[in-house]
Design a protein around this motif. Structure first.
Motif, PDB file in Angstrom:
ATOM      1  N   THR A  73       0.841  -1.189   0.000  1.00 27.62           N
ATOM      2  CA  THR A  73       0.000   0.000   0.000  1.00 27.62           C
ATOM      3  C   THR A  73       0.878   1.241   0.000  1.00 27.62           C
ATOM      4  O   THR A  73       1.818   1.354   0.795  1.00 27.62           O
ATOM      5  N   VAL A  74       0.588   2.164  -0.900  1.00 30.36           N
ATOM      6  CA  VAL A  74       1.380   3.380  -1.042  1.00 30.36           C
ATOM      7  C   VAL A  74       1.010   4.354   0.072  1.00 30.36           C
ATOM      8  O   VAL A  74      -0.157   4.647   0.297  1.00 30.36           O
ATOM      9  N   LYS A  75       2.046   4.864   0.763  1.00 26.68           N
ATOM     10  CA  LYS A  75       1.833   5.796   1.865  1.00 26.68           C
ATOM     11  C   LYS A  75       2.549   7.112   1.583  1.00 26.68           C
ATOM     12  O   LYS A  75       3.521   7.151   0.815  1.00 26.68           O
ATOM     13  N   SER A  76       2.067   8.175   2.224  1.00 22.92           N
ATOM     14  CA  SER A  76       2.734   9.465   2.123  1.00 22.92           C
ATOM     15  C   SER A  76       4.168   9.330   2.620  1.00 22.92           C
ATOM     16  O   SER A  76       4.433   8.711   3.660  1.00 22.92           O
ATOM     17  N   ASP A  78       6.478   7.769   0.803  1.00 28.16           N
ATOM     18  CA  ASP A  78       7.092   6.699   0.022  1.00 28.16           C
ATOM     19  C   ASP A  78       7.668   7.230  -1.281  1.00 28.16           C
ATOM     20  O   ASP A  78       7.152   8.187  -1.862  1.00 28.16           O
ATOM     21  N   LEU A 109       5.832  10.650  -2.614  1.00 23.28           N
ATOM     22  CA  LEU A 109       4.439  11.006  -2.389  1.00 23.28           C
ATOM     23  C   LEU A 109       4.303  11.897  -1.157  1.00 23.28           C
ATOM     24  O   LEU A 109       4.901  11.631  -0.108  1.00 23.28           O
ATOM     25  N   GLY A 110       3.519  12.955  -1.310  1.00 19.01           N
ATOM     26  CA  GLY A 110       3.289  13.863  -0.198  1.00 19.01           C
ATOM     27  C   GLY A 110       4.372  14.889   0.010  1.00 19.01           C
ATOM     28  O   GLY A 110       4.299  15.689   0.939  1.00 19.01           O
ATOM     29  N   ASP A 119      -0.912  13.607  -5.039  1.00 20.28           N
ATOM     30  CA  ASP A 119      -0.531  13.242  -3.674  1.00 20.28           C
ATOM     31  C   ASP A 119      -1.701  12.629  -2.924  1.00 20.28           C
ATOM     32  O   ASP A 119      -1.546  11.661  -2.180  1.00 20.28           O
ATOM     33  N   GLN A 120      -2.898  13.177  -3.114  1.00 19.25           N
ATOM     34  CA  GLN A 120      -4.069  12.675  -2.403  1.00 19.25           C
ATOM     35  C   GLN A 120      -4.651  11.423  -3.060  1.00 19.25           C
ATOM     36  O   GLN A 120      -5.090  10.496  -2.373  1.00 19.25           O
ATOM     37  N   GLU A 123      -2.341   8.046  -2.620  1.00 15.66           N
ATOM     38  CA  GLU A 123      -2.139   7.519  -1.273  1.00 15.66           C
ATOM     39  C   GLU A 123      -3.198   6.460  -0.963  1.00 15.66           C
ATOM     40  O   GLU A 123      -4.391   6.638  -1.217  1.00 15.66           O
ATOM     41  N   SER A 164       6.870   1.022  -5.009  1.00 15.12           N
ATOM     42  CA  SER A 164       6.772   1.917  -3.860  1.00 15.12           C
ATOM     43  C   SER A 164       7.813   1.481  -2.838  1.00 15.12           C
ATOM     44  O   SER A 164       7.885   0.300  -2.488  1.00 15.12           O
TER      45      SER A 164
END
Length: 311
Positions: A73-76, A78, A109-110, A119-120, A123, A164
């Motif tokens: 899962t892609v997270k802020s 990453d 990201l982020g 970015d939103q 995520e 990611s």
């Protein structure tokens, strides 16, 4: 504070507007959320072709998972690698895509590297997914537009999430003695805060210096890699800081083949991911006899660089 990133890497792909020709297909896959249909290239990894949007565009960010992957899962925060195609809601002409370039796009990201809708919208998605994003103007390029993108345009992207990588807050590793009094000293804190850099009152070295401060345990960086860095940078002569990712709270993601600051590229190649490195760039490895955004010509530059990850 001068920002170095714009000087040393080609403009981000999402900020360029390489026009592509009009393209149409015969069959379509309708979006679940009312976004334009994919009329060809429906599979993950294929260049998609999008229909024109119908009716009023969405007023809020709309995300449609066309194919759900089974990866992480892609997270802020990453480091993410994607392929993408983008066009305006009322057009069938893409304004940019990475598929034709055969060069995926790398971002953190982020970190504010891309428009807010990216970015939103990315995520929480999974690696291996293909997602379609409907991005209203306030999360895109707003009332200013960008290149071929008109002011107040609603944007539509199809994005394939390829990779990611979780990015740590700091370099961590074995401390390496800093015994040369003629070189700058770099702090060894591993708390994610900016390390202190002390530059001696001496003549700078004539050749590139690339020394471990903290030696990590990751893979060595190759010249073809994309790396995620935290860094602080100074001018040797006046000992003034001219750039710092720590001050902005955003890491920098650099595809090394596109890096034009020779000494920065040469200094991180062959160093291990997870390390902190002292770099001293003589003028011929920096900006030479050209003044750059207030950095005087013939300046020797000093970097403390954390090599956080490679994509």
């Amino acid at each position: 504070m001068r920002r170095l990133a714009g000087l040393i890497v080609v403009p981000l792909l999402l900020l360029s507007t390489a026009a592509c020709g009009d393209e149409k297909g015969s069959e379509s896959t309708s979006s679940k959320s009312g976004l334009p249909a994919v009329t060809a290239g429906e599979k993950f990894g294929e260049k998609p072709i999008l229909d024109k949007g119908e009716g009023n565009p969405p007023k809020k960010l709309t995300v449609d998972v066309l194919k759900k992957g089974d990866g992480a899962t892609v997270k802020s925060g990453d480091a993410v690698q994607v392929n993408y195609l983008g066009q305006s809601w009322d057009s069938v002409k893409p304004f940019d895509n990475s598929f034709d370039r055969k060069q995926p796009f790398d971002l953190t990201l982020g970190a504010g590297m891309v428009i807010k809708g990216w970015d939103q919208g990315l995520e929480g998605q999974k690696v291996g997914s293909r997602v379609e994003l409907g991005i209203p103007p306030e999360l895109g390029y707003g009332s200013q537009g960008q290149g071929d993108i008109k002011p107040n345009a609603t944007l539509v992207f199809v994005v394939d999430i390829l990779k990611s990588t979780q990015v740590p807050k700091s370099a961590k590793g074995t401390e390496v003695p800093q015994s040369d009094a003629a070189l700058p000293k770099v702090g060894t804190n591993a708390d994610g805060k900016e390390p202190e850099v002390t530059i001696p009152k001496a003549d700078p070295p004539k050749k590139l210096v690339s020394n471990y401060v903290l030696e990590g345990t990751g893979e060595p960086v190759k010249a073809t890699d994309t790396v995620v860095l935290n860094y602080t940078a100074y001018i040797w002569n006046d000992r003034k800081q001219f750039d710092s990712t720590y001050k902005t709270g955003r890491t920098a993601t650099f595809p090394l083949p596109q890096l034009t600051l020779k000494g920065l590229k040469a200094g991180v190649v062959d160093k291990k991911v997870g390390s902190r490195v002292l770099l001293v760039l003589p003028p011929d490895q920096a900006f030479g006899d050209q003044e750059q955004q207030g950095i005087p010509k013939n300046s020797t530059l000093v970097f403390a660089v954390d090599i956080l990850a490679k994509v």
